[in-house]
Design an enzyme around this catalytic site. Sequence first.
Site, PDB file in Angstrom:
ATOM      1  N   ASP A  21       2.051   5.197  -5.436  1.00 38.97           N
ATOM      2  CA  ASP A  21       1.538   6.250  -5.073  1.00 38.97           C
ATOM      3  C   ASP A  21       2.139   7.460  -5.536  1.00 38.97           C
ATOM      4  O   ASP A  21       3.364   8.013  -4.824  1.00 38.97           O
ATOM      5  CB  ASP A  21       0.990   6.405  -3.690  1.00 38.97           C
ATOM      6  CG  ASP A  21       0.251   7.701  -3.397  1.00 38.97           C
ATOM      7  OD1 ASP A  21       0.067   8.557  -4.171  1.00 38.97           O
ATOM      8  OD2 ASP A  21      -0.013   7.921  -2.151  1.00 38.97           O
TER       9      ASP A  21
ATOM     10  N   GLU B 281      -2.055  -0.760  -8.748  1.00 36.38           N
ATOM     11  CA  GLU B 281      -2.989   0.162  -8.270  1.00 36.38           C
ATOM     12  C   GLU B 281      -2.325   1.548  -8.597  1.00 36.38           C
ATOM     13  O   GLU B 281      -1.244   1.714  -7.786  1.00 36.38           O
ATOM     14  CB  GLU B 281      -3.678   0.094  -6.871  1.00 36.38           C
ATOM     15  CG  GLU B 281      -4.554   1.053  -6.481  1.00 36.38           C
ATOM     16  CD  GLU B 281      -4.864   0.865  -4.917  1.00 36.38           C
ATOM     17  OE1 GLU B 281      -4.953  -0.437  -4.499  1.00 36.38           O
ATOM     18  OE2 GLU B 281      -5.285   1.966  -4.410  1.00 36.38           O
TER      19      GLU B 281
ATOM     20  N   HIS C  75      -7.641  10.413   4.668  1.00 35.35           N
ATOM     21  CA  HIS C  75      -6.693   9.597   5.402  1.00 35.35           C
ATOM     22  C   HIS C  75      -6.817  10.215   6.720  1.00 35.35           C
ATOM     23  O   HIS C  75      -6.729  11.217   7.287  1.00 35.35           O
ATOM     24  CB  HIS C  75      -5.612   9.740   5.043  1.00 35.35           C
ATOM     25  CG  HIS C  75      -5.047   8.783   3.806  1.00 35.35           C
ATOM     26  ND1 HIS C  75      -4.572   9.103   2.826  1.00 35.35           N
ATOM     27  CD2 HIS C  75      -5.449   7.270   3.649  1.00 35.35           C
ATOM     28  CE1 HIS C  75      -4.528   8.327   1.808  1.00 35.35           C
ATOM     29  NE2 HIS C  75      -5.193   7.224   2.267  1.00 35.35           N
ATOM     30  N   GLY C  76      -6.761   9.079   7.885  1.00 36.52           N
ATOM     31  CA  GLY C  76      -6.950   9.288   9.443  1.00 36.52           C
ATOM     32  C   GLY C  76      -8.167   9.947   9.892  1.00 36.52           C
ATOM     33  O   GLY C  76      -9.071  10.100   9.170  1.00 36.52           O
TER      34      GLY C  76
ATOM     35  N   LYS D  97      -9.361   0.044   4.864  1.00 36.56           N
ATOM     36  CA  LYS D  97      -9.519   0.271   6.152  1.00 36.56           C
ATOM     37  C   LYS D  97      -8.192   0.366   6.867  1.00 36.56           C
ATOM     38  O   LYS D  97      -7.633  -0.903   6.945  1.00 36.56           O
ATOM     39  CB  LYS D  97     -10.753  -0.723   6.576  1.00 36.56           C
ATOM     40  CG  LYS D  97     -12.105  -0.534   6.483  1.00 36.56           C
ATOM     41  CD  LYS D  97     -12.564   0.359   7.248  1.00 36.56           C
ATOM     42  CE  LYS D  97     -14.111   0.916   6.738  1.00 36.56           C
ATOM     43  NZ  LYS D  97     -14.849   1.854   7.567  1.00 36.56           N
ATOM     44  N   ASP D  98      -8.135   1.181   7.779  1.00 37.28           N
ATOM     45  CA  ASP D  98      -6.920   1.075   8.690  1.00 37.28           C
ATOM     46  C   ASP D  98      -7.072   1.795   9.923  1.00 37.28           C
ATOM     47  O   ASP D  98      -6.907   1.094  10.858  1.00 37.28           O
ATOM     48  CB  ASP D  98      -5.888   1.932   7.771  1.00 37.28           C
ATOM     49  CG  ASP D  98      -4.523   1.990   8.508  1.00 37.28           C
ATOM     50  OD1 ASP D  98      -4.159   1.244   9.718  1.00 37.28           O
ATOM     51  OD2 ASP D  98      -3.215   2.335   8.160  1.00 37.28           O
TER      52      ASP D  98
ATOM     53  N   ASP E 107       0.780  -1.199   0.014  1.00 38.43           N
ATOM     54  CA  ASP E 107      -0.158  -0.014   0.127  1.00 38.43           C
ATOM     55  C   ASP E 107       0.957   1.218  -0.021  1.00 38.43           C
ATOM     56  O   ASP E 107       1.903   1.283   0.785  1.00 38.43           O
ATOM     57  CB  ASP E 107      -0.968   0.096   1.326  1.00 38.43           C
ATOM     58  CG  ASP E 107      -1.912   1.018   1.212  1.00 38.43           C
ATOM     59  OD1 ASP E 107      -2.246   1.676   0.203  1.00 38.43           O
ATOM     60  OD2 ASP E 107      -2.290   1.189   2.478  1.00 38.43           O
TER      61      ASP E 107
ATOM     62  N   SER F 165     -12.208   4.786   6.572  1.00 41.81           N
ATOM     63  CA  SER F 165     -12.726   4.923   8.119  1.00 41.81           C
ATOM     64  C   SER F 165     -13.173   6.127   8.306  1.00 41.81           C
ATOM     65  O   SER F 165     -13.134   7.019   7.668  1.00 41.81           O
ATOM     66  CB  SER F 165     -11.304   4.601   8.715  1.00 41.81           C
ATOM     67  OG  SER F 165     -10.689   3.365   8.645  1.00 41.81           O
TER      68      SER F 165
END
Length: 332
Positions: free
Chosen positions: A118, A146, A192-193, A249-250, A92, A229
């Site tokens: 990325d 990806e 994110h987060g 999901k993290d 990832d 999330s």
Amino acid sequence: MPYLGGTELAQVYRRAQGERFALVASNFAEPNTLLGVLAAHEEMQSDLLVQVTMGAVKYAGSGKPLAGLRALARYVQAAAGEAKIGVFVNLDHVTPDGVDAFIRPALAEGLCSSVMIDASALPFADNVHATRAVVELAHPYGVLVEGELGVIKGVEDHISSDDAFYTDPDQALEFVRETGVDLLAISVGTEHGVSVGHELVLRPDLAQAIRDRLRAASVPRPLVLHGASGLSADQIRTLVEAGVCKVNKDTTYQYVYAQTAARFFGKNEREILPPPGVTFDPITFDAGGGTWRPNKKLFDPRVVGKQIQDAIRAVAAEVIAQAGSGGRSIYG
Ligand SMILES: [Zn+2]
């Protein structure tokens, strides 16, 4: 099943595109999260896709990313070896500077089913260039790639314009054509987060527009949702309906992990830590001459670890249900 390569993963995504469900891609860095998520996927008969970031593998390898990746990937392979579901590993958020040090050896050693490059922080042409290079590197190994277009808002990013946070459908088509990526991470207003400051507007219509644009040009691709999330079950379902086939999901697991541990240690503090004025030496077990002793039934890390695994299993099962992948394993 021992975990599988990109060919099987591509089959799973094709089915997901046709039947409108998403694979949940769960980040992990240590066994408790992995084992909790694995239990949920076995219970729900959903293929397991776990993923690791550079930060996760550095943590697992005590600063050595490749050692950490080998350890985590082999743990997955061993722990999920008996599972009657497909098991896949994704790398990832590998940035362009990690390609040689990380993606090349991972491909050569067969440690992953897919990789995410990325380069979304770079200008469009540079993102295309960097992503295409990884596609050329990974496809001979049968590993999926990806790519990401549009910046996903993070806790510490420095971008001030909201426009930068949304993927443009025309650019998405150009990006897919030019790079040959297998999956496209889009930015539709997730973060994110745990979000700080103002919230972005969530745009499922934009996911649908990107999906339609790609299909109309005969280059359909599973769309990937990062920063999932914090979304409600309805929001996830709407985005899956709009063409999202991979939901990352993290943060949810991280919070459930900490919440479970904090509750456990809060509740049992008096049986683990000595009363005020008493010290306990962990090497000699000396409590200043007194009789106080900690309770091994509570301080054994497996006790809190099992509770963490159970809590993660429960929340992962809920997420699988939202993504609609239960009962759809390639071995079902
Ligand atoms: Zn992400």
